[in-house]
Design a protein around this motif. Structure first.
Motif, PDB file in Angstrom:
ATOM      1  N   ARG A  26      36.659  38.586  54.347  1.00 39.63           N
ATOM      2  CA  ARG A  26      35.609  39.605  54.515  1.00 39.63           C
ATOM      3  C   ARG A  26      35.085  40.009  53.146  1.00 39.63           C
ATOM      4  NH1 ARG A  26      37.723  44.399  57.871  1.00 39.63           N
ATOM      5  NH2 ARG A  26      38.918  44.961  56.007  1.00 39.63           N
ATOM      6  N   LEU A  27      33.754  40.096  53.055  1.00 35.78           N
ATOM      7  CA  LEU A  27      33.097  40.573  51.847  1.00 35.78           C
ATOM      8  C   LEU A  27      32.344  41.839  52.220  1.00 35.78           C
ATOM      9  CD1 LEU A  27      32.459  40.078  48.881  1.00 35.78           C
ATOM     10  CD2 LEU A  27      30.489  38.726  49.603  1.00 35.78           C
ATOM     11  N   ALA A  28      32.865  42.963  51.762  1.00 41.38           N
ATOM     12  CA  ALA A  28      32.253  44.252  52.073  1.00 41.38           C
ATOM     13  C   ALA A  28      31.404  44.711  50.894  1.00 41.38           C
ATOM     14  CB  ALA A  28      33.340  45.285  52.365  1.00 41.38           C
ATOM     15  N   PRO A  29      30.393  45.519  51.167  1.00 40.18           N
ATOM     16  CA  PRO A  29      29.518  45.993  50.083  1.00 40.18           C
ATOM     17  C   PRO A  29      30.317  46.675  48.978  1.00 40.18           C
ATOM     18  CG  PRO A  29      28.593  46.551  52.221  1.00 40.18           C
ATOM     19  CD  PRO A  29      29.962  46.012  52.487  1.00 40.18           C
ATOM     20  N   GLY A  30      30.078  46.238  47.746  1.00 40.38           N
ATOM     21  CA  GLY A  30      30.731  46.858  46.604  1.00 40.38           C
ATOM     22  C   GLY A  30      32.184  46.495  46.411  1.00 40.38           C
ATOM     23  N   LYS A  31      32.679  45.546  47.205  1.00 43.08           N
ATOM     24  CA  LYS A  31      34.090  45.163  47.106  1.00 43.08           C
ATOM     25  C   LYS A  31      34.219  43.664  46.886  1.00 43.08           C
ATOM     26  CE  LYS A  31      35.842  48.849  50.112  1.00 43.08           C
ATOM     27  NZ  LYS A  31      36.680  49.148  51.299  1.00 43.08           N
ATOM     28  N   GLN A  32      35.403  43.263  46.455  1.00 35.96           N
ATOM     29  CA  GLN A  32      35.680  41.833  46.326  1.00 35.96           C
ATOM     30  C   GLN A  32      36.030  41.263  47.694  1.00 35.96           C
ATOM     31  OE1 GLN A  32      38.788  41.550  43.334  1.00 35.96           O
ATOM     32  NE2 GLN A  32      37.262  41.148  41.753  1.00 35.96           N
ATOM     33  N   ARG A  33      35.846  39.966  47.818  1.00 32.78           N
ATOM     34  CA  ARG A  33      36.206  39.299  49.070  1.00 32.78           C
ATOM     35  C   ARG A  33      37.713  39.458  49.301  1.00 32.78           C
ATOM     36  NH1 ARG A  33      34.059  34.466  48.347  1.00 32.78           N
ATOM     37  NH2 ARG A  33      32.296  34.723  49.756  1.00 32.78           N
ATOM     38  N   GLU A  34      38.084  39.766  50.546  1.00 26.79           N
ATOM     39  CA  GLU A  34      39.488  39.961  50.864  1.00 26.79           C
ATOM     40  C   GLU A  34      39.888  39.106  52.053  1.00 26.79           C
ATOM     41  OE1 GLU A  34      40.587  43.810  52.431  1.00 26.79           O
ATOM     42  OE2 GLU A  34      38.623  44.069  53.386  1.00 26.79           O
ATOM     43  N   LEU A  35      41.163  38.778  52.079  1.00 29.01           N
ATOM     44  CA  LEU A  35      41.717  38.060  53.217  1.00 29.01           C
ATOM     45  C   LEU A  35      41.911  39.034  54.367  1.00 29.01           C
ATOM     46  CD1 LEU A  35      43.127  35.487  54.403  1.00 29.01           C
ATOM     47  CD2 LEU A  35      45.262  36.461  53.535  1.00 29.01           C
ATOM     48  N   GLY A  93      31.101  44.139  57.061  1.00 31.97           N
ATOM     49  CA  GLY A  93      31.073  43.159  55.991  1.00 31.97           C
ATOM     50  C   GLY A  93      30.595  41.810  56.474  1.00 31.97           C
ATOM     51  N   LEU A  94      30.524  40.881  55.533  1.00 32.61           N
ATOM     52  CA  LEU A  94      30.165  39.500  55.835  1.00 32.61           C
ATOM     53  C   LEU A  94      31.469  38.719  55.988  1.00 32.61           C
ATOM     54  CD1 LEU A  94      27.857  37.455  56.137  1.00 32.61           C
ATOM     55  CD2 LEU A  94      28.058  37.015  53.686  1.00 32.61           C
ATOM     56  N   TYR A  95      31.672  38.157  57.158  1.00 31.21           N
ATOM     57  CA  TYR A  95      32.917  37.476  57.493  1.00 31.21           C
ATOM     58  C   TYR A  95      32.726  35.971  57.376  1.00 31.21           C
ATOM     59  CZ  TYR A  95      35.065  41.759  59.214  1.00 31.21           C
ATOM     60  OH  TYR A  95      35.614  43.023  59.309  1.00 31.21           O
ATOM     61  N   HIS A  96      33.640  35.359  56.656  1.00 28.31           N
ATOM     62  CA  HIS A  96      33.659  33.902  56.511  1.00 28.31           C
ATOM     63  C   HIS A  96      35.007  33.362  56.966  1.00 28.31           C
ATOM     64  CE1 HIS A  96      30.594  34.755  53.340  1.00 28.31           C
ATOM     65  NE2 HIS A  96      30.111  33.585  53.705  1.00 28.31           N
ATOM     66  N   CYS A  97      34.990  32.147  57.468  1.00 26.10           N
ATOM     67  CA  CYS A  97      36.256  31.447  57.633  1.00 26.10           C
ATOM     68  C   CYS A  97      36.349  30.391  56.542  1.00 26.10           C
ATOM     69  CB  CYS A  97      36.389  30.821  59.009  1.00 26.10           C
ATOM     70  SG  CYS A  97      35.309  29.408  59.288  1.00 26.10           S
ATOM     71  N   ASN A  98      37.548  30.034  56.205  1.00 28.06           N
ATOM     72  CA  ASN A  98      37.773  29.002  55.200  1.00 28.06           C
ATOM     73  C   ASN A  98      39.240  28.622  55.249  1.00 28.06           C
ATOM     74  OD1 ASN A  98      37.566  27.307  52.854  1.00 28.06           O
ATOM     75  ND2 ASN A  98      35.834  28.581  52.184  1.00 28.06           N
ATOM     76  N   TYR A 106      43.099  28.184  53.864  1.00 18.41           N
ATOM     77  CA  TYR A 106      44.048  29.162  53.325  1.00 18.41           C
ATOM     78  C   TYR A 106      45.263  28.421  52.800  1.00 18.41           C
ATOM     79  CZ  TYR A 106      47.635  32.807  53.414  1.00 18.41           C
ATOM     80  OH  TYR A 106      48.651  33.662  53.089  1.00 18.41           O
ATOM     81  N   PRO A 107      45.846  28.802  51.682  1.00 21.09           N
ATOM     82  CA  PRO A 107      45.475  29.933  50.840  1.00 21.09           C
ATOM     83  C   PRO A 107      44.359  29.656  49.834  1.00 21.09           C
ATOM     84  CG  PRO A 107      47.433  28.906  49.982  1.00 21.09           C
ATOM     85  CD  PRO A 107      47.097  28.175  51.241  1.00 21.09           C
ATOM     86  N   LEU A 108      43.982  28.393  49.678  1.00 21.60           N
ATOM     87  CA  LEU A 108      42.922  28.081  48.719  1.00 21.60           C
ATOM     88  C   LEU A 108      41.659  27.669  49.466  1.00 21.60           C
ATOM     89  CD1 LEU A 108      44.963  26.051  46.080  1.00 21.60           C
ATOM     90  CD2 LEU A 108      44.198  28.431  45.949  1.00 21.60           C
ATOM     91  N   PRO A 109      40.615  28.484  49.391  1.00 17.46           N
ATOM     92  CA  PRO A 109      39.370  28.136  50.073  1.00 17.46           C
ATOM     93  C   PRO A 109      38.719  26.903  49.480  1.00 17.46           C
ATOM     94  CG  PRO A 109      39.435  30.474  49.512  1.00 17.46           C
ATOM     95  CD  PRO A 109      40.561  29.826  48.786  1.00 17.46           C
ATOM     96  N   VAL A 110      37.986  26.182  50.320  1.00 19.37           N
ATOM     97  CA  VAL A 110      37.239  25.023  49.860  1.00 19.37           C
ATOM     98  C   VAL A 110      35.779  25.396  49.700  1.00 19.37           C
ATOM     99  CG1 VAL A 110      38.819  23.379  50.921  1.00 19.37           C
ATOM    100  CG2 VAL A 110      36.837  24.193  52.223  1.00 19.37           C
ATOM    101  N   ASN A 111      35.083  24.591  48.924  1.00 15.20           N
ATOM    102  CA  ASN A 111      33.636  24.733  48.770  1.00 15.20           C
ATOM    103  C   ASN A 111      32.926  23.573  49.460  1.00 15.20           C
ATOM    104  OD1 ASN A 111      33.472  27.128  47.119  1.00 15.20           O
ATOM    105  ND2 ASN A 111      34.313  25.911  45.447  1.00 15.20           N
ATOM    106  N   PRO A 112      31.740  23.831  50.033  1.00 18.83           N
ATOM    107  CA  PRO A 112      31.040  25.107  50.031  1.00 18.83           C
ATOM    108  C   PRO A 112      31.496  26.028  51.166  1.00 18.83           C
ATOM    109  CG  PRO A 112      29.701  23.483  51.117  1.00 18.83           C
ATOM    110  CD  PRO A 112      30.934  22.758  50.646  1.00 18.83           C
ATOM    111  N   TRP A 113      31.347  27.326  50.955  1.00 20.09           N
ATOM    112  CA  TRP A 113      31.566  28.280  52.016  1.00 20.09           C
ATOM    113  C   TRP A 113      30.429  28.163  53.031  1.00 20.09           C
ATOM    114  CZ3 TRP A 113      35.373  32.325  52.060  1.00 20.09           C
ATOM    115  CH2 TRP A 113      36.233  32.301  50.960  1.00 20.09           C
ATOM    116  N   GLY A 114      30.719  28.570  54.254  1.00 18.98           N
ATOM    117  CA  GLY A 114      29.659  28.664  55.251  1.00 18.98           C
ATOM    118  C   GLY A 114      28.780  29.878  54.965  1.00 18.98           C
ATOM    119  N   GLN A 115      27.804  30.092  55.804  1.00 21.05           N
ATOM    120  CA  GLN A 115      26.887  31.212  55.603  1.00 21.05           C
ATOM    121  C   GLN A 115      27.516  32.551  55.980  1.00 21.05           C
ATOM    122  OE1 GLN A 115      23.215  30.291  57.671  1.00 21.05           O
ATOM    123  NE2 GLN A 115      22.405  29.303  55.837  1.00 21.05           N
ATOM    124  N   GLY A 116      28.553  32.506  56.771  1.00 16.47           N
ATOM    125  CA  GLY A 116      29.202  33.731  57.196  1.00 16.47           C
ATOM    126  C   GLY A 116      28.470  34.375  58.362  1.00 16.47           C
TER     127      GLY A 116
END
Length: 115
Positions: free
Chosen positions: A38-47, A91-96, A98-108
């Motif tokens: 999850r990427l919330a406004p003003g915060k870092q992406r969190e699991l 927030g903007l929710y992405h799947c990826n 775990y524990p190391l995300p791959v690139n590219p991320w989806g659009q969320g």
């Protein structure tokens, strides 16, 4: 080639529910643990939640008891059932992976919890 694609977000009132879906390529899904981030406004992406290949799960403390992660191997899809939603779940929710995300991320997929 699209590897990760998220669906199911929206606007919901506090206390409501949403179910997010993530379609992953078979290569990724078959070989990796998966998670929702999850990427919330003003915060870092969190699991938010992770599901291991053996179907064991772990959750962020903030969502324990409210969210459930699951996977459908036949459909190469990961789900996140979110209940008792709170404004801080916005927030903007992405799947990826775990524990190391791959690139590219989806659009969320955007989740907004607001009255």
């Amino acid at each position: 080639q699209v590897q990760l694609e998220e669906f199911g977000g929206g606007l919901v009132q506090p206390g409501g529910s949403l179910r997010l879906s993530c379609a992953a390529s078979k290569t990724i899904f078959s070989n990796y643990h998966m998670a929702w981030y999850r990427l919330a406004p003003g915060k870092q992406r969190e699991l938010v939640a992770a599901i291991i290949l053996d179907n064991s799960t772990n959750y962020a403390d903030s969502v324990k008891g409210r969210f459930t992660i699951s996977r459908d191997n036949a459909k190469s899809t990961v789900y996140l059932q979110m209940n008792s939603l709170k404004p801080e779940d916005t927030g903007l929710y992405h799947c990826n992976t775990y524990p190391l995300p791959v690139n590219p991320w989806g659009q969320g997929t955007q989740v907004t919890v607001s009255s």
